[in-house]
Design an enzyme around this catalytic site. Structure first.
Site: not given
Length: 203
Positions: A122, A126, A154, A175-176
């Protein structure tokens, strides 16, 4: 070596960008990413070497499209064992910055995984909702073993009670984008991982 903890971002050191002004800060440099992948590759190789010798089968890397494609390519080269690739596309993202929790298969596997040692690769975990669903789905196909490797995790993923064997970095809830991760199909081609300026997704 344990999971790398990333608590804050830095200002981009190189202002010349493919996407001028869109990246607020750099969370992980290309060098940090590649160094951690090398460590993960060695660890995975050590853990699967006996299984590969026992079964005579290559480790099967199941990659969730599209975000993990760059990661799995670099990871496979870092694992000192033969590996094979399978691709799956599942969706719980729209054009937003958070997981919807609604999972649907967009592309299924092209082969039977029964009796295989499988490592799900993955890009980011999150909420853990998508990964939890994926593990349940794949376990019904009776692999010999089923584990997870994610580049990023996360904080909310810890509450999902999903067992992740290999984690590259624990990161904040920002948020990346970059290194395969996108917003509206952009920014995947960045060599680093950065946080997106809110103006981009608040337009």
């Amino acid at each position: 070596m344990g999971v790398a903890q990333i608590s804050s971002a830095i200002t981009p050191a190189q202002p010349a960008e493919l996407y001028p002004g869109d990246i607020k800060s750099v969370l992980l440099t290309a060098e940090q990413i590649q160094a951690r992948i090398a460590e993960l590759g060695r660890e995975i190789g050590d853990n699967y070497r006996d299984a590969a010798a026992e079964t005579g089968q290559d480790l099967l890397l199941i990659t969730v499209l599209k975000g993990a494609v760059i990661f799995v390519t670099d990871l496979a080269r870092a694992i000192p064992l033969p590996t094979q690739f399978e691709f799956m596309a599942v969706s719980s993202y729209g054009s937003s910055t958070s997981s919807s929790g609604v999972v649907r298969i967009l592309k299924d596997l092209d082969r039977d995984i029964q009796g295989r040692d499988v490592l799900i690769v993955e890009d980011v975990v999150d909420s853990g909702l998508t990964l939890s669903w994926l593990l349940r789905n794949l376990s019904t196909r009776h692999p010999r073993s089923l584990r997870v490797c994610t580049l990023l995790r996360k904080p909310d993923a810890r509450g999902a009670h999903v067992d992740i064997a290999y984690v590259g970095f624990d990161i904040p809830n920002d948020f990346v984008v970059g290194y395969g991760l996108d917003y509206d199909e952009r920014y995947r081609d960045l060599s680093y991982i950065g946080t997106l300026d809110p103006r981009v997704y608040q337009q």
